[in-house]
Scaffold this motif. Structure first.
Motif, short mmCIF file in Angstrom:
data_model
loop_
_atom_site.label_atom_id
_atom_site.label_comp_id
_atom_site.label_asym_id
_atom_site.label_seq_id
_atom_site.Cartn_x
_atom_site.Cartn_y
_atom_site.Cartn_z
N ASN A 65 0.85 89.45 3.38
CA ASN A 65 1.84 88.37 3.50
C ASN A 65 3.11 88.78 4.23
N GLN A 66 3.07 89.86 5.01
CA GLN A 66 4.28 90.29 5.71
C GLN A 66 3.94 90.77 7.12
N PHE A 67 4.67 90.23 8.10
CA PHE A 67 4.46 90.57 9.50
C PHE A 67 5.80 90.84 10.16
N SER A 68 5.80 91.78 11.11
CA SER A 68 7.02 92.08 11.86
C SER A 68 6.80 91.73 13.33
N TYR A 69 7.93 91.54 14.04
CA TYR A 69 7.88 91.09 15.43
C TYR A 69 8.87 91.89 16.27
N ALA A 70 8.37 92.35 17.42
CA ALA A 70 9.17 93.11 18.37
C ALA A 70 9.16 92.39 19.72
N PHE A 71 10.16 92.69 20.54
CA PHE A 71 10.22 92.06 21.86
C PHE A 71 9.12 92.60 22.78
#
Length: 280
Positions: free
Chosen positions: A39-45
């Motif tokens: 239930n957890q996601f991260s986002y990078a450029f």
């Protein structure tokens, strides 16, 4: 105040509607998605960047407007790359607002959970107009056609050099904003919109943070299980970190040798880390 390193590095949002939220950030905007936990996601450029955004999908929609994050603003290194993404959003018929603020050209949109996002580029600093410590920031419509003409390529993902340019908050009293950003974080007041919004910055930037009262004086804090801002992280140089340590300790706030953790006026956590990689 002397020049300092001050970088907004990361925000964490509690969210729901996982399918549409992930599709928006990964597919519509083109961010690099990484699964951190269930239930957890991260986002990078880009693939080379550290994540700047984490979504934790255990939240629920608030029943009313709440204090907290009004929008987070993504600063583009140039006008042409911003134009590429704006063209993509227009062709996708994604709802957009605009604002030419003299110091910048900005576009506004909401993600599927209603979190506000600003996409902007800064005009050259020599074109900013200052008067007695305040910068001129108006609001008029962006010349969208002129901006789109600067596009050099179709959108294929975020360029190198992207940052979180500023975080804009909403609360119930600008005096609380002044006490937090000026007194506690040692920032300068750079602009006002009457007494409903104040803007704050280091290093004569137009603003790293803003605080408005546009939801009214009775707006409540976000409940811990509701969607919205959970925490935000800033990186500062050793000189500013030491000043904040001493100042906050004198104000009876708990500080550590490697990190300062505060509760902001909206009930979310601010993490202040010393940035060893970019000392002045």
């Amino acid at each position: 105040m002397f020049n300092v390193n001050y970088k907004i590095a990361h925000i964490t949002l509690l969210a729901d509607d996982e399918q549409n939220m992930r599709s928006f950030y990964r597919d519509m905007l083109g961010l690099v998605e990484r699964k951190k936990a269930k239930n957890q996601f991260s986002y990078a450029f880009t693939n080379q960047d550290q994540p700047f955004l984490t979504l934790t999908f255990t939240g629920r929609k608030p029943l009313k407007q709440r204090q907290g994050l009004y929008h987070f603003a993504l600063l583009f290194p140039d006008k042409a790359s911003l134009a590429s993404l704006i063209e993509r959003l227009i062709l996708s018929e994604y709802p957009l607002g605009t604002g030419d603020h003299d110091v910048s050209e900005a576009f506004y949109l909401n993600d599927p959970n209603g979190n506000g996002i600003e996409l902007y580029h800064d005009r050259p600093t020599e074109l900013w107009e200052w008067d007695q410590g305040f910068v001129k920031m108006g609001t008029k419509a962006v010349d969208v056609l002129s901006l789109l003409q600067t596009k050099q390529a179709d959108w294929s993902g975020f360029p190198v050099g992207m940052t979180i340019g500023h975080l804009h908050f909403v609360g119930d009293s600008v005096h609380k904003g002044d006490a937090f950003f000026i007194t506690m974080l040692q920032m300068s007041l750079t602009a006002k919109i009457t007494e409903s919004a104040h803007f704050y910055a280091h290093n004569a930037y137009h603003h790293h943070h803003a605080y408005n009262t546009w939801f009214g004086p009775n707006v409540a804090r976000r409940r811990s299980d509701e969607n919205g801002l959970v925490d935000w992280t800033i990186l500062v140089d050793k000189q500013l970190f030491t000043i904040l340590q001493h100042s906050l300790h004198d104000q009876n706030h708990s500080t550590q040798s490697s990190q300062i953790c505060l509760v902001d006026p909206f009930g979310s956590r601010l993490l202040i880390n010393e940035d060893y990689a970019n000392q002045m």
